[in-house]
Design a protein around this motif. Structure first.
Motif, PDB file in Angstrom:
ATOM      1  N   THR A  89      -4.582   2.939  -4.354  1.00  0.00           N
ATOM      2  CA  THR A  89      -5.097   1.402  -3.795  1.00  0.00           C
ATOM      3  C   THR A  89      -6.405   1.391  -4.021  1.00  0.00           C
TER       4      THR A  89
ATOM      5  N   ALA B  70      -6.385   6.043  -1.900  1.00  0.00           N
ATOM      6  CA  ALA B  70      -7.453   4.900  -1.813  1.00  0.00           C
ATOM      7  C   ALA B  70      -8.785   5.101  -2.410  1.00  0.00           C
TER       8      ALA B  70
ATOM      9  N   PHE C 132       0.908  -1.300   0.096  1.00  0.00           N
ATOM     10  CA  PHE C 132       0.019  -0.042   0.245  1.00  0.00           C
ATOM     11  C   PHE C 132       0.889   1.311  -0.049  1.00  0.00           C
TER      12      PHE C 132
END
Length: 457
Positions: A87, A147, A77
């Motif tokens: 991500t 993310a 990550f």
């Protein structure tokens, strides 16, 4: 009950460097960020591995992190973030779900820590021995999109939620304050989590906490009670267990002994007061339930064994609306409206009154699917179950109610006979199917489409 605690850890978690960049991780190079049976992994080693892995990643806008090992997920990550890659966090690691997310983000790839069969398209597998590279402390642009989390689809289709580094930093400050009295004030708290890091709750409690707070996380994701006990026993001080009601119930029912704990944190599904009290009595520590969503991250806490009201985290305010509740928070750019119906007291604490989509009105009478499910679970012999409203109608505009139950030794008629003593006839399930197990995902949630398929199967 105030959760506002000013600590060095929370101040460090919010630190922003000159030029709008923030540290990837905080603390001294020798502090532990992860651990397992072999001992602690230092922040210094972690940063060296992130640098080397980042250099090896393919050029792409996004990556789906499928790593099973939590420490390798953490490295992957951060390596993606350092490369400026987003991500993607699907609600499930099932091949069909992964393929759907990849299709929605052209040019992306999958990142994992061991060979997969079948292998996802554009798969990049980390080496068995992670490489290391020296360099300066790693930083990320504070405004970087790092993310995209997808909701579980328990009430319908999954939705995408964008997460920026500055907002994740701010929400981690709140989480550190909310857990401060369960953390080691003089050192590092070891955390063992049963929830996958791909889930937003798992991301908050087992990825962001060790990155930005005085926390070290176990590299495994133990599932069975014996495995959980073994991982907890590998901590060098009383650890914090991060889990779900499904896993906590399995632990309590198993009778497996656990080492002394700093506390237990639960989320992803409603935790009953009975289960919370049973866990506190068995393990001699507080069970703290946290409330949140993929859209908002964690926003409130409570000790479920002794209280029903939720205490908002620092900087969070919950405002009731006709269609749900508006969440105002420092880490949210704009208020987020949840489908949960709430009743807010003068001190800002709130109680949940069901979800807008769960409310039923038939023949002038009202009920909620959540309450009906609780009554189903209260039937002696029912181990698991759920009540839902179908899309098909039974009569003019009235959608049918159905149920699925796990009840070894019982049949549908016996369960319905028990429900008739507690439930108004208009809310009795017209269909009730007994099955061996419910199609819960890795966090214990029930995607609606999977329950409907089970009913039709």
């Amino acid at each position: 009950m105030s959760a506002v605690i000013d600590t060095t850890a929370t101040r460090n978690a919010a630190a922003t460097l000159v030029g709008g960049r923030s540290p990837l991780a905080t603390g001294a190079a020798d502090r532990a960020i992860a651990f397992d049976a072999r001992g602690d992994i230092s922040l210094g080693r972690f940063q060296r591995e992130v640098r080397a892995v980042a250099a090896s990643l393919p050029d792409a806008p996004c990556a789906i992190n499928l790593c099973e090992d939590r420490y390798r997920f953490l490295v992957a990550f951060c390596a993606a973030a350092v490369r400026g890659q987003v991500t993607l966090l699907p609600s499930s690691r099932a091949a069909a779900v992964v393929d759907e997310v990849l299709a929605g983000h052209p040019g992306s790839y999958c990142l994992g820590d061991h060979p997969l069969v079948p292998q996802p398209p554009h798969y990049h597998c980390l080496p068995s021995q992670l490489p290391q590279a020296a360099g300066e402390a790693l930083t990320i642009d504070s405004d970087a999109l790092v993310a995209i989390g997808f909701t579980s689809g328990s009430t319908g289709q999954p939705s995408a939620n964008r997460k920026y580094w500055r907002s994740l930093q701010a929400s981690t400050v709140q989480n550190l304050a909310a857990l401060a009295d369960l953390l080691d004030r003089d050192g590092s708290t070891h955390v063992v989590a049963t929830v996958p890091p791909q889930h937003m709750y798992g991301m908050e409690m087992s990825v962001l906490l060790p990155l930005l707070g005085p926390v070290a996380v176990h590299g495994a994701r133990p599932f069975f009670p014996d495995d959980v006990a073994r991982a907890l026993g590998e901590a060098n001080s009383p650890p914090l267990l991060v889990t779900t009601p499904v896993h906590l119930r399995a632990l309590v029912q198993s009778g497996v002994a656990l080492p002394p704990l700093a506390g237990i944190v639960s989320a992803t599904a409603p935790l009953t007061a009975e289960l919370a009290a049973a866990a506190e009595a068995r393990y001699g520590c507080e069970v703290r339930e946290v409330f949140g969503s993929t859209e908002t991250c964690v926003i409130a806490r409570r000790r479920t064994a002794v209280e029903t009201a939720w205490t908002p985290l620092p900087g969070v305010r919950v405002v009731p609306q006709p269609d749900g509740a508006a969440v105002h928070a420092a880490h949210l750019d704009t208020p987020v409206v949840l489908a949960d119906l709430v009743e807010v007291s003068a001190d800002g604490r709130f109680e949940l009154r069901g979800r807008n989509a769960d409310l039923l009105e038939i023949a002038g009478k009202r009920a909620s699917l959540g309450d009906l499910t609780r009554k189903l679970l209260a039937v002696p012999g029912v181990d698991d179950g759920v009540v839902l409203q179908l899309d098909a109608c039974d009569g003019p505009g009235v959608r049918r109610i159905a149920a699925v139950a796990v009840a070894p030794g019982l049949d549908a008629e016996t369960i319905l006979a028990a429900l008739r003593k507690q439930v108004d006839p208009v809310f009795l399930p017209r269909r009730l199917r007994c099955v061996d197990r419910l199609p819960r995902n890795e966090t214990g949630k029930l995607p609606r489409h999977a329950v409907l398929a089970l009913l039709d199967g």
